[in-house]
Design an enzyme around this catalytic site. Structure first.
Site, PDB file in Angstrom:
ATOM      1  CB  ILE A 134      -3.836  -2.456   8.318  1.00  0.00           C
ATOM      2  CG1 ILE A 134      -5.244  -2.586   8.906  1.00  0.00           C
ATOM      3  CG2 ILE A 134      -3.897  -2.428   6.790  1.00  0.00           C
ATOM      4  CD1 ILE A 134      -6.124  -1.395   8.665  1.00  0.00           C
ATOM      5  CE1 TYR A 135       5.026  -2.017   6.915  1.00  0.00           C
ATOM      6  CE2 TYR A 135       5.199  -2.982   9.107  1.00  0.00           C
ATOM      7  CZ  TYR A 135       5.784  -2.609   7.912  1.00  0.00           C
ATOM      8  OH  TYR A 135       7.130  -2.833   7.711  1.00  0.00           O
ATOM      9  CG  LEU A 136       2.710  -5.948  11.758  1.00  0.00           C
ATOM     10  CD1 LEU A 136       2.499  -6.352  13.219  1.00  0.00           C
ATOM     11  CD2 LEU A 136       4.145  -6.240  11.335  1.00  0.00           C
TER      12      LEU A 136
END
Length: 218
Positions: free
Chosen positions: A130-132
């Protein structure tokens, strides 16, 4: 030069602030917690209290108006959950771009992350994926803007003392890099108008920072 750093309490941001202040430039660090103001001021920067997760475009535009450049150095941090990856790493980066357009601040340097070009598809760690995805969305939004943007995608960040030597290229192998060296690269990029439009990856290496940026600018 006046530079506004979103996420001004982060370690990369504080290195940037110190470097700018040391050479006589004006650095402004945006923080959401008043307890961080003293840290910003100790770096030689001016602190402005503003929560990027709650601020409006108009509020942020007023803060950055008159700046020569903005730097997005904010991040939800490794201990945060998926929701804040979206509200900080994605939405706050887009908010800063909106504000830069409104305030007519053309120069925007994005501190992104290696892997953001592909996003999180296939990542075993759901939150990291999700961060990426969040980083990719913010980068893609910035790329679509008529701003003088530069995107820097460091590898795994460390708190080691910087060596002043890096590997900087459109694509590099996975590796680590000291936050202090990331800040040094950001300063060099700010001084190179020709770096507008660059998307570069960054890890530790053997090339002095000044030379690494100069070679890309040729």
């Amino acid at each position: 030069m006046k530079v506004v750093i979103a996420g001004g309490h982060g370690q990369i941001a504080q290195h940037v602030e110190r470097l700018l202040a040391a050479r006589g430039d004006e650095a402004v660090g945006l923080v959401r917690n008043s307890s961080h103001i003293a840290d910003i001021e100790a770096s030689g920067a001016t602190a402005v209290l503003l929560d990027l997760e709650r601020a409006s475009v108009n509020e942020l535009a007023e803060v950055i108006r008159g700046a020569d450049a903005v730097i997005f150095a904010a991040g939800a941090g490794p201990g945060s959950g998926a929701a804040r990856k979206l509200t900080v790493d994605r939405d706050a980066g887009i908010l800063l771009a909106d504000a830069a357009v409104q305030a007519q601040v053309p120069r925007y340097v994005m501190i992104s992350g290696k892997g953001a070009d592909k996003g999180g598809q296939g990542e075993a760690d759901e939150v990291f994926g999700i961060y990426l995805d969040a980083k990719k969305a913010a980068d893609d939004d910035l790329i679509s803007r008529e701003l003088d943007w530069t995107i820097v995608r460091p590898g795994v960040l460390t708190n080691e003392v910087g060596t002043g030597r890096v590997t900087l290229a459109p694509q590099v192998e996975w590796g680590k890099v000291a936050r202090e060296d990331v800040a040094a690269v950001i300063i060099e990029i700010l001084d190179k108008p020709e770096s507008a439009g660059w998307i570069v990856e960054l890890v530790a290496g053997e090339t002095p920072v000044t030379e690494a940026v100069r070679l890309l600018a040729r």
